[in-house]
Design a protein around this motif. Structure first.
Motif, PDB file in Angstrom:
ATOM      1  N   ALA A  91       2.556   1.603  -3.529  1.00 38.70           N
ATOM      2  CA  ALA A  91       1.622   2.099  -4.544  1.00 38.70           C
ATOM      3  C   ALA A  91       1.359   3.593  -4.358  1.00 38.70           C
ATOM      4  O   ALA A  91       1.353   4.364  -5.330  1.00 38.70           O
ATOM      5  N   ALA A  92       1.154   4.004  -3.112  1.00 42.34           N
ATOM      6  CA  ALA A  92       0.886   5.417  -2.839  1.00 42.34           C
ATOM      7  C   ALA A  92       2.066   6.291  -3.252  1.00 42.34           C
ATOM      8  O   ALA A  92       1.885   7.377  -3.826  1.00 42.34           O
ATOM      9  N   SER A 146       2.411   9.175  -6.149  1.00 44.73           N
ATOM     10  CA  SER A 146       2.746  10.547  -5.753  1.00 44.73           C
ATOM     11  C   SER A 146       3.586  11.238  -6.819  1.00 44.73           C
ATOM     12  O   SER A 146       3.562  12.464  -6.943  1.00 44.73           O
ATOM     13  N   GLU A 192      -6.446  11.468 -11.643  1.00 43.91           N
ATOM     14  CA  GLU A 192      -6.434  10.066 -12.070  1.00 43.91           C
ATOM     15  C   GLU A 192      -5.976   9.915 -13.516  1.00 43.91           C
ATOM     16  O   GLU A 192      -5.169   9.045 -13.840  1.00 43.91           O
ATOM     17  N   LYS A 219       0.828  -1.207   0.000  1.00 45.88           N
ATOM     18  CA  LYS A 219       0.000   0.000   0.000  1.00 45.88           C
ATOM     19  C   LYS A 219       0.865   1.261   0.000  1.00 45.88           C
ATOM     20  O   LYS A 219       0.573   2.235  -0.696  1.00 45.88           O
ATOM     21  N   TYR A 220       1.923   1.234   0.785  1.00 50.78           N
ATOM     22  CA  TYR A 220       2.841   2.372   0.830  1.00 50.78           C
ATOM     23  C   TYR A 220       3.542   2.550  -0.523  1.00 50.78           C
ATOM     24  O   TYR A 220       3.696   3.669  -1.021  1.00 50.78           O
ATOM     25  N   GLU A 237      -2.713  -2.809  -6.052  1.00 50.17           N
ATOM     26  CA  GLU A 237      -2.943  -1.647  -5.202  1.00 50.17           C
ATOM     27  C   GLU A 237      -2.891  -0.343  -6.007  1.00 50.17           C
ATOM     28  O   GLU A 237      -3.652   0.593  -5.733  1.00 50.17           O
ATOM     29  N   THR A 257      -8.233   4.978  -8.612  1.00 45.68           N
ATOM     30  CA  THR A 257      -9.643   5.264  -8.898  1.00 45.68           C
ATOM     31  C   THR A 257     -10.187   6.504  -8.203  1.00 45.68           C
ATOM     32  O   THR A 257     -11.135   7.112  -8.678  1.00 45.68           O
ATOM     33  N   ASN A 258      -9.598   6.920  -7.094  1.00 42.65           N
ATOM     34  CA  ASN A 258     -10.138   8.097  -6.404  1.00 42.65           C
ATOM     35  C   ASN A 258      -9.154   9.264  -6.356  1.00 42.65           C
ATOM     36  O   ASN A 258      -9.272  10.145  -5.513  1.00 42.65           O
ATOM     37  N   LEU A 259      -8.168   9.251  -7.264  1.00 38.39           N
ATOM     38  CA  LEU A 259      -7.225  10.367  -7.328  1.00 38.39           C
ATOM     39  C   LEU A 259      -7.820  11.524  -8.126  1.00 38.39           C
ATOM     40  O   LEU A 259      -8.373  11.307  -9.207  1.00 38.39           O
ATOM     41  N   LYS A 309      -6.177   0.103  -7.630  1.00 41.57           N
ATOM     42  CA  LYS A 309      -7.190   0.461  -6.639  1.00 41.57           C
ATOM     43  C   LYS A 309      -7.072   1.924  -6.223  1.00 41.57           C
ATOM     44  O   LYS A 309      -8.060   2.663  -6.167  1.00 41.57           O
ATOM     45  N   GLN A 310      -5.852   2.373  -5.930  1.00 38.19           N
ATOM     46  CA  GLN A 310      -5.656   3.742  -5.449  1.00 38.19           C
ATOM     47  C   GLN A 310      -5.842   4.792  -6.550  1.00 38.19           C
ATOM     48  O   GLN A 310      -6.151   5.955  -6.271  1.00 38.19           O
TER      49      GLN A 310
END
Length: 429
Positions: A248-249, A253, A290, A245-246, A279, A285-287, A282-283
């Motif tokens: 992917a984030a 970024s 995007e 998760k980290y 991940e 989709t709400n950026l 998944k992440q």
């Protein structure tokens, strides 16, 4: 994201965008016009390219515009900016180099004099977003170096020709008062050659689009420049202990910066690779950005799977990324093996944005693999050095014949005679 096993056939280095022939010619024309017609050309290009009509008397930001920016900014934002400035100034204050002298036994004095540049121009982009962090990262090391005149230029916003409030208050907190609402290649030309309104500088720093980059290339030699910055990059080195998760984030970024930004994971663990790929999807989709991030991931993102940590480290060094995160069980054990990276982030708490805004080190970093031979922006970039030579009478007597012999090796008789004249005078005393 694509998962690619590392093999000898995999090419890790991407080509540098040098601009099209039309772009190069367009920039050359803009620079020539500004050089020859000054403010008149600046006004014309601002109207045509930025769609803002400003007279030369309106180029400079006024005190009223500064006050309005403060009125529109909340106290929490101001506090964060002030603290970021303090952190970055503290880090850069440790980079200051001193002049030095040494005296030899024969009385010769040798040394180096470190002198700050007289004037620096800082380009602040005004395209997809406002970047107050860019101002801090470029201005603080110049101030620490002792540069007396720091000029800021930034493209005016439509339709009123103002600059972003946060950009203005950041400049104000840094004490920058010479700010002009001009951008693009025309602003670079004005900083290099000067106009009636904008006096020339000695060095131009700061990122921009391809036209700004090409303009900096073309004025180099008349002025110094920091670097030709390419799209942002992040490389993450991870083993089985890393949190997908980290990862992917952190990849996203950088991907949200630009469709051409590069986000790459190098890992030794298949499960981590698969989890990160899932991940990222998944992440995304709400950026808010995007579409930009998705294009970056699709075109320039990759997950490279290495057979062991040695191969992974070699890949990281080959990539020579702008930002490198080491998310392994013991990142400090990996650090000595890293040869090429702009900035190195150790451990899962050292997310790349920590360095972008707040930690202290500069976020102006080499891109496009140039970390193989380039460094982050530092205080040293805003100074120049002069060698000091004070040869003693004893030294010239001992070494004149050697110096003359060396000169004659290169066929430079006048050089040889210049030192031998001192021997003649010494012999007559």
């Amino acid at each position: 994201m694509k998962i690619i096993p590392l093999t000898d056939e995999v090419s890790l280095r991407r080509s540098i965008d040098q601009g099209t022939e039309d772009q190069v010619l367009a920039v050359k024309s803009i620079i020539s016009e500004v050089r020859n017609r000054g403010d008149e050309a600046l006004q014309q290009f601002t109207e045509v390219l930025d769609e803002v009509n400003l007279s030369p008397s309106q180029f400079k930001v006024t005190e009223e515009e500064m006050l309005n920016a403060y009125a529109n900014t909340d106290e929490e934002t101001l506090t964060v900016i002030k603290e970021a400035i303090a952190n970055i100034r503290d880090f850069h204050s440790r980079q200051v180099q001193q002049s030095w002298m040494t005296t030899k036994q024969d009385g010769t004095i040798l040394g180096q004099k470190v002198t700050p540049l007289d004037a620096v121009g800082v380009y602040v982009p005004g395209g997809r977003a406002a970047y107050p962090s860019t101002i801090i990262m470029n201005v603080v090391p110049a101030q620490v170096a002792g540069v007396e005149r720091i000029v800021m230029v930034s493209p005016p916003q439509k339709p009123d020709g103002t600059l972003n409030d946060t950009v203005l208050i950041t400049a104000a907190e840094l004490g920058i008062t010479e700010i002009y609402k001009v951008g693009g290649a025309q602003a670079v030309a004005a900083l290099a050659y000067g106009t009636d309104t904008i006096d020339p500088v000695d060095k131009i720093v700061g990122p921009g689009n391809i036209y700004v980059a090409l303009a900096k290339q073309q004025v180099f030699g008349t002025v110094a420049i920091d670097m030709i910055a390419g799209p942002s990059e992040i490389v993450i080195l991870a083993d089985s202990s890393a949190n997908p998760k980290y990862i992917a984030a952190d990849l996203l970024s950088q991907a949200e910066h630009d469709p051409m930004a590069s986000a790459v994971l190098v890992t030794t663990d298949k499960k981590v690779a698969a989890a990160v790929a899932e991940e990222v999807t998944k992440q995304l989709t709400n950026l808010p950005k995007e579409e930009i991030a998705a294009q970056s991931i699709n075109d320039y993102g990759a997950i490279y799977l290495a057979k062991d940590m040695a191969e992974a480290v070699q890949a990281v060094n080959d990539l020579a990324g702008e930002h490198l995160e080491i998310l392994t069980e013991n990142p400090w054990a990996i650090l000595p093996q890293i040869r090429h990276a702009g900035a190195i982030f150790l451990g899962e708490n050292s997310s790349e944005p920590v360095g972008d805004y707040f930690a202290g080190p500069n976020h102006v970093l080499p891109t496009n693999g140039t970390a193989r031979f380039s460094s982050p922006l530092t205080v040293e970039d805003f100074t120049k050095k002069s060698s000091i030579i004070s040869y003693s009478k004893q030294a010239i007597e001992d070494n004149a014949h050697k110096i003359a012999a060396f000169a004659r090796l290169e066929g430079l008789e006048a050089h040889a005679r210049a030192v031998e004249k001192r021997l003649e005078d010494n012999d007559n005393e």
